[in-house]
Enzyme design. Structure first.
Site, PDB file in Angstrom:
ATOM      1  N   ASP A 169       6.376   7.065   2.777  1.00 54.01           N
ATOM      2  CA  ASP A 169       5.003   6.919   3.262  1.00 54.01           C
ATOM      3  C   ASP A 169       4.938   7.523   4.663  1.00 54.01           C
ATOM      4  O   ASP A 169       5.827   7.280   5.485  1.00 54.01           O
ATOM      5  CB  ASP A 169       4.608   5.440   3.298  1.00 54.01           C
ATOM      6  CG  ASP A 169       3.117   5.227   3.486  1.00 54.01           C
ATOM      7  OD1 ASP A 169       2.581   5.711   4.505  1.00 54.01           O
ATOM      8  OD2 ASP A 169       2.499   4.582   2.635  1.00 54.01           O
ATOM      9  N   HIS A 180      -0.823   5.015  -6.669  1.00 53.19           N
ATOM     10  CA  HIS A 180       0.472   5.000  -5.999  1.00 53.19           C
ATOM     11  C   HIS A 180       0.917   3.561  -5.757  1.00 53.19           C
ATOM     12  O   HIS A 180       0.140   2.713  -5.371  1.00 53.19           O
ATOM     13  CB  HIS A 180       0.462   5.803  -4.695  1.00 53.19           C
ATOM     14  CG  HIS A 180      -0.567   5.383  -3.693  1.00 53.19           C
ATOM     15  ND1 HIS A 180      -1.914   5.703  -3.815  1.00 53.19           N
ATOM     16  CD2 HIS A 180      -0.449   4.690  -2.540  1.00 53.19           C
ATOM     17  CE1 HIS A 180      -2.574   5.222  -2.775  1.00 53.19           C
ATOM     18  NE2 HIS A 180      -1.706   4.597  -1.986  1.00 53.19           N
ATOM     19  N   LEU A 181       2.187   3.343  -6.029  1.00 51.85           N
ATOM     20  CA  LEU A 181       2.810   2.044  -5.822  1.00 51.85           C
ATOM     21  C   LEU A 181       3.529   2.071  -4.480  1.00 51.85           C
ATOM     22  O   LEU A 181       4.275   3.006  -4.197  1.00 51.85           O
ATOM     23  CB  LEU A 181       3.825   1.768  -6.932  1.00 51.85           C
ATOM     24  CG  LEU A 181       4.600   0.453  -6.783  1.00 51.85           C
ATOM     25  CD1 LEU A 181       3.792  -0.685  -7.376  1.00 51.85           C
ATOM     26  CD2 LEU A 181       5.956   0.543  -7.445  1.00 51.85           C
ATOM     27  N   HIS A 182       3.284   1.062  -3.675  1.00 53.03           N
ATOM     28  CA  HIS A 182       3.992   0.911  -2.409  1.00 53.03           C
ATOM     29  C   HIS A 182       5.256   0.093  -2.655  1.00 53.03           C
ATOM     30  O   HIS A 182       5.209  -0.945  -3.313  1.00 53.03           O
ATOM     31  CB  HIS A 182       3.133   0.170  -1.384  1.00 53.03           C
ATOM     32  CG  HIS A 182       1.951   0.937  -0.924  1.00 53.03           C
ATOM     33  ND1 HIS A 182       1.970   1.726   0.208  1.00 53.03           N
ATOM     34  CD2 HIS A 182       0.700   1.058  -1.443  1.00 53.03           C
ATOM     35  CE1 HIS A 182       0.785   2.293   0.371  1.00 53.03           C
ATOM     36  NE2 HIS A 182      -0.001   1.895  -0.613  1.00 53.03           N
TER      37      HIS A 182
END
Length: 149
Positions: A38, A107-109
């Site tokens: 990120d 989107h997966l954090h």
């Protein structure tokens, strides 16, 4: 099924990354997903797992997308393990709920250690956040409701 949206790949930054039109370092990838850091980390480890196919956000997911979400979570845990995160109980895996998505592409954090996130990060990714749904809760809703509320 969550269908690819008509979003123009040229406009979506995550589609650009998925199509190798960016200098973003890809840390993990397969035929359906890719993982990178990120650009605004909210924890010591903060990675994004995105679909190669453009899906707008978690609200577009349906029951038939459960395997994709499970694969995203698996990749999130794997990147954390590969980066020496030892306590996999002290992590956050989840999605921002629209309209709180910074990029309109699913989107997966994957964040760790969750216990060390500052107040601002806790507000955005913590257990009390109204803007963030954990992968477990998302999967539960997909299994019981066929969608994320």
């Amino acid at each position: 099924m969550a269908t690819p949206s008509s979003s123009n790949d040229d406009e979506c930054p995550f589609c650009q990354i998925a199509n190798n039109r960016s200098d973003t370092e890809i840390l993990l990838s397969n035929d359906e997903l890719l993982c990178f850091r990120d650009v605004k980390p909210a924890a010591g480890h903060h990675y994004l797992i995105v679909t190669r196919t453009h899906i707008d956000n978690c609200k577009a997911l349906r029951e038939e997308n459960i395997p994709t979400v499970e694969q995203m979570a698996e990749m999130g845990r794997l990147i954390l393990e590969r980066n020496k995160v030892r306590d996999l109980e002290d992590i956050r895996l989840g999605f921002h709920i629209p309209p709180f998505s910074s990029v309109p592409h699913l989107h997966l954090h994957a964040l760790a250690p969750a216990s060390k996130m500052n107040l601002s990060s806790q507000l955005r990714y913590g257990p009390q956040s109204h803007w963030f749904i954990t992968v477990e809760k998302a999967l539960s809703q997909l299994r019981t409701r066929g969608r994320i509320k």
